[in-house]
Design an enzyme around this catalytic site. Structure first.
Site, PDB file in Angstrom:
ATOM      1  CB  CYS A  39      -0.922  -0.005   1.203  1.00  0.00           C
ATOM      2  SG  CYS A  39      -1.894  -1.501   1.320  1.00  0.00           S
TER       3      CYS A  39
ATOM      4  CG  HIS B 156      -3.383   2.973   2.099  1.00  0.00           C
ATOM      5  ND1 HIS B 156      -3.745   2.572   0.843  1.00  0.00           N
ATOM      6  CD2 HIS B 156      -3.517   1.880   2.908  1.00  0.00           C
ATOM      7  CE1 HIS B 156      -4.072   1.293   0.879  1.00  0.00           C
ATOM      8  NE2 HIS B 156      -3.940   0.849   2.122  1.00  0.00           N
TER       9      HIS B 156
ATOM     10  CG  ASN C 176      -6.610  -1.648   0.977  1.00  0.00           C
ATOM     11  OD1 ASN C 176      -5.881  -1.108   0.146  1.00  0.00           O
ATOM     12  ND2 ASN C 176      -6.143  -2.199   2.081  1.00  0.00           N
TER      13      ASN C 176
HETATM   14  O1  UT7 Z   1      -3.875  -1.815   3.486  1.00  0.00           O
HETATM   15  C1  UT7 Z   1      -3.076  -1.770   4.604  1.00  0.00           C
HETATM   16  C2  UT7 Z   1      -3.231  -2.897   5.506  1.00  0.00           C
HETATM   17  N1  UT7 Z   1      -4.560  -3.262   5.863  1.00  0.00           N
HETATM   18  C3  UT7 Z   1      -5.231  -2.594   6.791  1.00  0.00           C
HETATM   19  O2  UT7 Z   1      -4.868  -1.541   7.206  1.00  0.00           O
HETATM   20  C4  UT7 Z   1      -6.464  -3.272   7.377  1.00  0.00           C
HETATM   21  C5  UT7 Z   1      -6.402  -3.194   8.865  1.00  0.00           C
HETATM   22  N2  UT7 Z   1      -7.450  -3.878   9.568  1.00  0.00           N
HETATM   23  C6  UT7 Z   1      -8.769  -3.493   9.532  1.00  0.00           C
HETATM   24  O3  UT7 Z   1      -9.146  -2.611   8.783  1.00  0.00           O
HETATM   25  C7  UT7 Z   1      -9.724  -4.148  10.499  1.00  0.00           C
HETATM   26  O4  UT7 Z   1      -8.998  -4.862  11.458  1.00  0.00           O
HETATM   27  C8  UT7 Z   1     -10.742  -5.089   9.812  1.00  0.00           C
HETATM   28  C9  UT7 Z   1     -11.752  -4.287   9.052  1.00  0.00           C
HETATM   29  C10 UT7 Z   1     -10.034  -6.062   8.917  1.00  0.00           C
HETATM   30  C11 UT7 Z   1     -11.502  -5.879  10.898  1.00  0.00           C
HETATM   31  O5  UT7 Z   1     -12.114  -5.019  11.816  1.00  0.00           O
HETATM   32  P1  UT7 Z   1     -11.921  -5.271  13.391  1.00  0.00           P
HETATM   33  O6  UT7 Z   1     -12.721  -4.253  14.080  1.00  0.00           O
HETATM   34  O7  UT7 Z   1     -10.446  -5.263  13.679  1.00  0.00           O
HETATM   35  O8  UT7 Z   1     -12.561  -6.691  13.581  1.00  0.00           O
HETATM   36  P2  UT7 Z   1     -11.911  -8.053  14.113  1.00  0.00           P
HETATM   37  O9  UT7 Z   1     -10.898  -8.569  13.143  1.00  0.00           O
HETATM   38  O10 UT7 Z   1     -11.439  -7.837  15.512  1.00  0.00           O
HETATM   39  O11 UT7 Z   1     -13.143  -9.020  14.100  1.00  0.00           O
HETATM   40  C12 UT7 Z   1     -14.276  -8.784  14.917  1.00  0.00           C
HETATM   41  C13 UT7 Z   1     -15.337  -9.841  14.626  1.00  0.00           C
HETATM   42  C14 UT7 Z   1     -14.793 -11.268  14.624  1.00  0.00           C
HETATM   43  O12 UT7 Z   1     -15.786 -12.076  15.217  1.00  0.00           O
HETATM   44  P3  UT7 Z   1     -15.602 -12.627  16.714  1.00  0.00           P
HETATM   45  O13 UT7 Z   1     -14.346 -13.441  16.666  1.00  0.00           O
HETATM   46  O14 UT7 Z   1     -15.474 -11.410  17.567  1.00  0.00           O
HETATM   47  O15 UT7 Z   1     -16.850 -13.404  16.941  1.00  0.00           O
HETATM   48  C15 UT7 Z   1     -14.711 -11.614  13.152  1.00  0.00           C
HETATM   49  O16 UT7 Z   1     -14.874 -12.992  12.917  1.00  0.00           O
HETATM   50  O17 UT7 Z   1     -15.906  -9.630  13.320  1.00  0.00           O
HETATM   51  C16 UT7 Z   1     -15.894 -10.874  12.596  1.00  0.00           C
HETATM   52  N3  UT7 Z   1     -15.768 -10.577  11.182  1.00  0.00           N
HETATM   53  C17 UT7 Z   1     -16.815 -10.337  10.379  1.00  0.00           C
HETATM   54  N4  UT7 Z   1     -18.146 -10.294  10.620  1.00  0.00           N
HETATM   55  C18 UT7 Z   1     -18.943 -10.001   9.592  1.00  0.00           C
HETATM   56  C19 UT7 Z   1     -14.634 -10.486  10.434  1.00  0.00           C
HETATM   57  N5  UT7 Z   1     -14.940 -10.175   9.162  1.00  0.00           N
HETATM   58  C20 UT7 Z   1     -16.282 -10.085   9.098  1.00  0.00           C
HETATM   59  C21 UT7 Z   1     -17.181  -9.773   8.071  1.00  0.00           C
HETATM   60  N6  UT7 Z   1     -18.498  -9.746   8.352  1.00  0.00           N
HETATM   61  N7  UT7 Z   1     -16.780  -9.506   6.807  1.00  0.00           N
END
Ligand code: UT7
Length: 326
Positions: free
Chosen positions: A113, A253, A283
């Site tokens: 990125c 980004h 992204n």
């Molecule tokens: O491009 C440069 C690098 N990339 C980034 O900068 C991305 C950085 N990360 C993020 O943007 C965020 O961490 C995400 C958007 C990927 C995830 O958001 P989060 O608030 O960090 O969520 P999480 O990974 O802590 O997951 C929370 C919950 C989990 O469920 P449990 O374990 O709490 O029951 C996931 O399984 O959300 C669940 N989950 C989803 N639920 C519905 C993960 N993906 C999804 C989804 N739909 N698509």
């Protein structure tokens, strides 16, 4: 020493739009979850016949047209991408073929990125020392082709597209006022495409296990992204002796709206001076900044003499920030 000026911008997005509602039918997710966690509503998806260089060629033609140059005027082609058409030749060489020119150097730059900002650093070195006069610098990805469409943790996040810029050497009062770039490879496995390289060459097993797709520990990446992008932006502003309030436009980004908001708070740049595309494109890794720059440029959000801030964070990990006088 010469200065640099971006004299042309262009972008290309595939026509196909994939909405959150459509993703709800593919994996266990919801528009509400994707919107509140990321800010993304839809993204663009390249068709089977489109590779990264096809989008770069389209974007480059627009950038060259705006610059008033022909492809034959270029001295070098740099394509920032982690989704090349082929490992070799480079996407840069395929772009050269697409533009129907030869002779000048063409190569890819792999910084995920942060690729386009890393590319601007490299271009700056070549332009200010007189090695090149005109460089085509693109950032582009077909992330959909390295996405596991059964993994809800990642498939809702990414999209495809290309942004291209013609960067020129000039004696004008403009160019990079300050910059910072860095990397930390020690925690690179938090965001990785595990297979297909020499570490884990392609095999039936790697394909069956979908190891040729994005693997990310999202919430850990999130924490690093917030800190690194914010620190980089704040450092670049301090080095340029410019405050966040004095920035005419911030182009970050675009991975997640919450990361952008946190970076704005740290850099003290208001959201209304921040150009956002994440809601409509998701992204696009190295593509996000040059695409946003082109859009901002074409809708008149940037004027000669404006001070712009760019910041990025991505796989590697890599990060960068640049303060640029337009
Ligand atoms: O491009 C440069 C690098 N990339 C980034 O900068 C991305 C950085 N990360 C993020 O943007 C965020 O961490 C995400 C958007 C990927 C995830 O958001 P989060 O608030 O960090 O969520 P999480 O990974 O802590 O997951 C929370 C919950 C989990 O469920 P449990 O374990 O709490 O029951 C996931 O399984 O959300 C669940 N989950 C989803 N639920 C519905 C993960 N993906 C999804 C989804 N739909 N698509």
């Amino acid at each position: 020493m010469k200065k640099l000026r971006i004299i042309g911008t262009g972008s290309a997005l595939p026509e196909k739009v994939l909405t959150n509602a459509e993703l709800e039918k593919m994996v266990d997710t919801s528009d509400e979850w994707i919107t509140t966690r990321t800010g993304i509503k839809e993204r663009r998806i390249a068709d089977d016949n489109t590779a990264t260089s096809d989008l770069v060629v389209e974007a480059s033609k627009l950038a060259l047209q705006q610059a008033g140059l022909n492809a034959s005027d270029l001295d070098a082609i740099i394509v920032a991408t982690v989704t090349p058409d082929t490992f070799y030749p480079s996407t840069g060489c395929w772009v050269q073929k697409g533009l129907d020119i030869k002779g000048i150097p063409a190569f890819d730059l792999s910084a995920a990125c942060s690729g386009w900002l890393y590319g601007l650093e490299v271009a700056s070195g070549l332009l200010t020392t007189g090695t090149c006069k005109y460089i085509l610098l693109a950032g582009a990805e077909c992330m959909s082709k390295v996405t596991n469409w059964e993994d809800r943790n990642t498939c809702v996040l990414f999209g495809d597209g290309a942004g291209a810029s013609v960067v020129a050497a000039t004696n004008d009062d403009c160019g990079i006022l300050s910059s910072t770039w860095g990397a930390d490879g020690t925690i690179g496995d938090l965001l990785v495409q595990p297979a297909g390289g020499t570490r884990l060459p392609a095999s039936h097993e790697t394909v069956d296990k979908k190891l040729h797709t994005v693997h990310m520990k999202g919430n850990e990446v999130f924490k690093h992204a917030v800190r690194s992008m914010g620190d980089a932006a704040a450092y670049a502003l301090k080095e340029a002796n410019v405050t966040g309030e004095e920035i005419a436009l911030f182009i970050p980004h675009q991975a997640n709206l919450r990361i952008i908001e946190a970076t704005c708070r740290r850099a003290k740049v208001s959201m209304d001076k921040t150009y956002i595309t994440v809601h409509k494109y998701g992204n696009i890794s190295a593509g996000t900044i040059p695409i946003a720059l082109d859009e901002a440029n074409r809708v008149g959000r940037i004027k000669r003499g404006d001070t712009l801030l760019f910041a990025s964070f991505g796989a590697g990990f890599t990060w960068a920030a640049i303060v640029l006088k337009w």
